[in-house]
Design an enzyme around this catalytic site. Sequence first.
Site, PDB file in Angstrom:
ATOM      1  N   ASP A  21      11.487 -30.866   7.687  1.00  0.00           N
ATOM      2  CA  ASP A  21       9.823 -29.946   7.917  1.00  0.00           C
ATOM      3  C   ASP A  21       8.706 -30.105   8.812  1.00  0.00           C
ATOM      4  O   ASP A  21       8.806 -31.297   9.834  1.00  0.00           O
ATOM      5  CB  ASP A  21       9.338 -31.094   6.278  1.00  0.00           C
ATOM      6  CG  ASP A  21      10.229 -30.464   4.350  1.00  0.00           C
ATOM      7  OD1 ASP A  21      11.083 -30.045   5.100  1.00  0.00           O
ATOM      8  OD2 ASP A  21       9.567 -31.841   4.275  1.00  0.00           O
TER       9      ASP A  21
ATOM     10  N   ARG B  83      12.017 -22.137   7.867  1.00  0.00           N
ATOM     11  CA  ARG B  83      10.849 -21.875   6.483  1.00  0.00           C
ATOM     12  C   ARG B  83       9.131 -21.480   7.307  1.00  0.00           C
ATOM     13  O   ARG B  83       8.469 -22.242   8.050  1.00  0.00           O
ATOM     14  CB  ARG B  83      11.191 -23.273   5.968  1.00  0.00           C
ATOM     15  CG  ARG B  83      10.428 -23.291   4.860  1.00  0.00           C
ATOM     16  CD  ARG B  83       9.625 -24.041   4.220  1.00  0.00           C
ATOM     17  NE  ARG B  83      11.040 -24.710   3.224  1.00  0.00           N
ATOM     18  CZ  ARG B  83      11.343 -26.294   3.878  1.00  0.00           C
ATOM     19  NH1 ARG B  83      10.134 -27.496   4.351  1.00  0.00           N
ATOM     20  NH2 ARG B  83      12.303 -26.747   3.311  1.00  0.00           N
TER      21      ARG B  83
END
Length: 301
Positions: free
Chosen positions: A123, A176
């Site tokens: 992330d 992402r």
Amino acid sequence: MINTVIANMMPFMPKSFVRFFAKRYVAGGLAEDAFLLTRELNDMGAVTTIDLLGEFNEDPAKARATVDMYKHVLDSIKEQNLDGNISIKPTALGALVSMEFCTENITELVKYAHEKNIFVRIDMENNPYTDYTIDLYLKLDAEMPGSCGTVIQSCMRRTLDDLKHITSTSSKANIRLCKGIYKEPSDVAFQGRKEVQENFMSALDLLFSKKAYVGIATHDDVLINGAYDLLKKHNLKKEEYEFQMLLGVRSELRKRLLAEGHTLRVYAPFGEDWIPYSIRRLQENPAIVGSAIKGFLTGGR
Ligand SMILES: Cc1cc2nc3c(=O)[nH]c(=O)nc-3n(C[C@H](O)[C@H](O)[C@H](O)COP(=O)(O)OP(=O)(O)OC[C@H]3O[C@@H](n4cnc5c(N)ncnc54)[C@H](O)[C@@H]3O)c2cc1C
């Protein structure tokens, strides 16, 4: 305004009240809750990425416990034949202790997952960690191609440059793409919704043109519709991208994307740290309070 007031009062409110806002966003307190949720979503045709809550941790023992818990998650994904992967955060894995310690922990986890053929998403946190996260992703991707990916936030002014660097370095980038949840200063990040949306679309176009695999992580109709146009423009097949959504957000959109045959991955956080996580998220983005109330009224996880 009212959202900001409610968000700032959250730390002083009873746990049951905070739970009202938070529970739809987390699988539960235990890893087993995330496995059950993954099974449930797999049965509906969706896949998950499992996240252990608890970032900005300064305790090395807690970072090591996080590594162990993620190994348990990886073992269970394999043993239970679940369709899911994991999302990890540098500040949960020791970045506040030392970058070397964090790199060791993340490398250990990515190797462990790679041996099990399970993908790891690193992330993206706030801007002090951007360079570190991209560099570590590219290093691990070079050592173990296809093992991991990272996240790029369209709110950041540097995003297009980062993507040019990533796509020219990695043979098959896996990104992402999201707007970005962290409050960043105006010299670092766009502050206007429109600029962030435009940068998202430019970033997605660039990624598709470079043949990257993209997790299109948004619940914004403007961006979803824009993504549809780009999927057509680049003539992409269903296995060449995926949509990603947060647990508890816009379940009707999730159903529609699944019905249309897209791969849909749900972010499935679990862990005992759900209260501080939820409060922090609400304070970082008070608009979510309004969305939560709206989401609660329209129902569905
Ligand atoms: C799978 C996934 C992974 C992510 N990973 C990261 C990451 O690594 N780093 C990072 O900085 N950010 C991450 N994010 C968060 C992201 O950056 C945005 O903050 C978040 O997705 C909201 O932006 P949006 O594009 O959905 O647009 P928004 O304009 O915020 O939302 C569009 C609509 O979705 C609904 N909605 C949005 N949020 C909520 C909510 N909480 N509750 C109820 N309804 C809601 C509302 O109807 C809203 O109008 C991730 C998001 C997703 C989906």
